[in-house]
Design an enzyme around this catalytic site. Structure first.
Site, short mmCIF file in Angstrom:
data_model
loop_
_atom_site.label_atom_id
_atom_site.label_comp_id
_atom_site.label_asym_id
_atom_site.label_seq_id
_atom_site.Cartn_x
_atom_site.Cartn_y
_atom_site.Cartn_z
N LYS A 76 0.80 -1.22 0.00
CA LYS A 76 0.00 0.00 0.00
C LYS A 76 0.83 1.28 0.00
O LYS A 76 0.39 2.30 -0.50
CB LYS A 76 -0.96 -0.01 1.19
CG LYS A 76 -1.96 -1.15 1.12
CD LYS A 76 -2.86 -1.21 2.33
CE LYS A 76 -3.76 -2.43 2.25
NZ LYS A 76 -4.70 -2.50 3.40
N ASN A 97 -4.74 1.99 -1.45
CA ASN A 97 -5.15 0.59 -1.49
C ASN A 97 -6.03 0.29 -2.71
O ASN A 97 -6.45 -0.85 -2.88
CB ASN A 97 -5.86 0.17 -0.20
CG ASN A 97 -7.28 0.68 -0.11
OD1 ASN A 97 -7.62 1.73 -0.65
ND2 ASN A 97 -8.12 -0.06 0.60
N GLY A 140 0.55 0.32 6.00
CA GLY A 140 -0.43 0.91 5.09
C GLY A 140 -1.81 1.05 5.69
O GLY A 140 -2.42 2.12 5.67
N ASP A 161 4.33 0.57 17.06
CA ASP A 161 4.83 -0.29 15.98
C ASP A 161 6.26 -0.66 16.31
O ASP A 161 7.03 0.20 16.77
CB ASP A 161 4.75 0.42 14.62
CG ASP A 161 4.91 -0.53 13.45
OD1 ASP A 161 6.02 -1.10 13.29
OD2 ASP A 161 3.95 -0.73 12.70
N GLY A 202 -1.63 -12.48 14.38
CA GLY A 202 -2.85 -13.25 14.55
C GLY A 202 -3.25 -14.02 13.31
O GLY A 202 -4.13 -14.88 13.36
N MET A 203 -2.60 -13.73 12.18
CA MET A 203 -2.91 -14.44 10.95
C MET A 203 -2.41 -15.88 10.98
O MET A 203 -3.04 -16.77 10.42
CB MET A 203 -2.30 -13.72 9.74
CG MET A 203 -3.01 -12.44 9.34
SD MET A 203 -2.19 -11.60 7.95
CE MET A 203 -2.25 -12.88 6.68
#
Length: 277
Positions: A76, A97, A140, A161, A202-203
């Site tokens: 992005k 996006n 992004g 972050d 978490g993916m």
């Protein structure tokens, strides 16, 4: 009507680019929304690495039936640099996006993630105006969400972050418009009313949780951008504590509508009669 009823040599193509790409749900959702609006178009997922991105888009631009691009992780920010023109929102965020063709064949970009995300949270009863918000992720999606949260009237936005250069760069840009309402955050959600995850955490099984869930309380609202799994480990814990939550699919639906609006704006994709197969 669905794609099986419309697919033909006259079908227009929208590509969605990501690395990875298998997790995205946009292809079927955006395709169906376009068909519902009378457009003969299909969204095709394509796996492109960051190293190949610029060359791939240059080559794809030569295809006369490719009218738009949808961008997901991690493209992005980089694709913004490949746009000849963009919306004011995209210029401020320095990311896109979704992209559509200009009349001269170049690309025009926008960023729908932030507005779609905020709309989705509101649909589940999340109040942002006047609240303290912790956002994890300055990529992004996080960049777009940060701007939308501040525009929605958050009293304070703390951003965390692991990439401190990315985090600090985003905070610096946001402070130009929103002043001291923006500050550095951490993984500790204590004292916040709203917690948003805009990272990939978490993916995959075994991913570390994006925040210290031992500090969550039932009065907090927790939202996540991840669509697969449908309910992330973060949201599972939040729900067990009584938090109201919003899953990534809610954001997905709201963002899809905004992307289709953009792709159809100014006749970029015209409604077409059904073509014989």
């Amino acid at each position: 009507m669905n794609i099986a009823d419309t697919l033909s040599g006259a079908t227009r193509v929208i590509a969605i680019l990501g690395d990875p790409i298998a997790q995205v749900k946009s292809p079927s959702g955006v395709t169906q929304r376009l068909i519902d609006r009378g457009v003969n178009a299909v969204v095709i997922p394509i796996h492109v690495t960051p190293a190949d991105l610029a060359g791939f888009i240059h080559g794809l631009s030569l295809a006369r039936n490719v009218d738009g691009l949808i961008l997901t992780v991690p493209h992005k920010l980089e694709t913004y640099r490949l746009c000849a023109t963009a919306t004011e929102r995209a210029h401020f965020l320095e990311g896109v996006n979704v992209m559509r063709r200009n009349a001269n064949g170049s690309w025009h970009g926008d960023h729908a993630d932030g507005l779609g995300f905020v709309e989705a949270q509101r649909a589940e009863g999340c109040v942002i105006a006047g609240r303290r918000v912790l956002l994890v992720g300055a990529g992004g999606a996080g960049t777009a969400i940060a701007q939308a949260v501040l525009d929605a009237g958050a009293a304070e936005l703390a951003i965390h972050d692991g990439d401190t250069l990315k985090r600090d760069g985003l905070i610096r840009r946001l402070r130009e418009r929103h002043g001291e309402r923006v500050r550095v955050g951490s993984t500790d959600p204590s004292g916040f009313d709203v917690i948003f995850n805009a990272t990939p955490a978490g993916m995959r099984p075994g991913d570390a949780l994006p925040v210290d869930v031992s500090r969550l309380t039932g009065e907090m609202f927790v939202g996540d951008v991840i669509t697969a799994p449908a309910v992330t480990p973060l949201l599972e814990v939040a729900r067990s504590l009584g938090c109201r939550t919003q899953v990534g699919a809610g954001m997905f639906a709201a963002v899809c509508e905004r992307m289709v609006d953009f792709l159809l704006e100014d006749g970029a994709l015209a409604a077409q009669p059904r073509q014989p197969r």
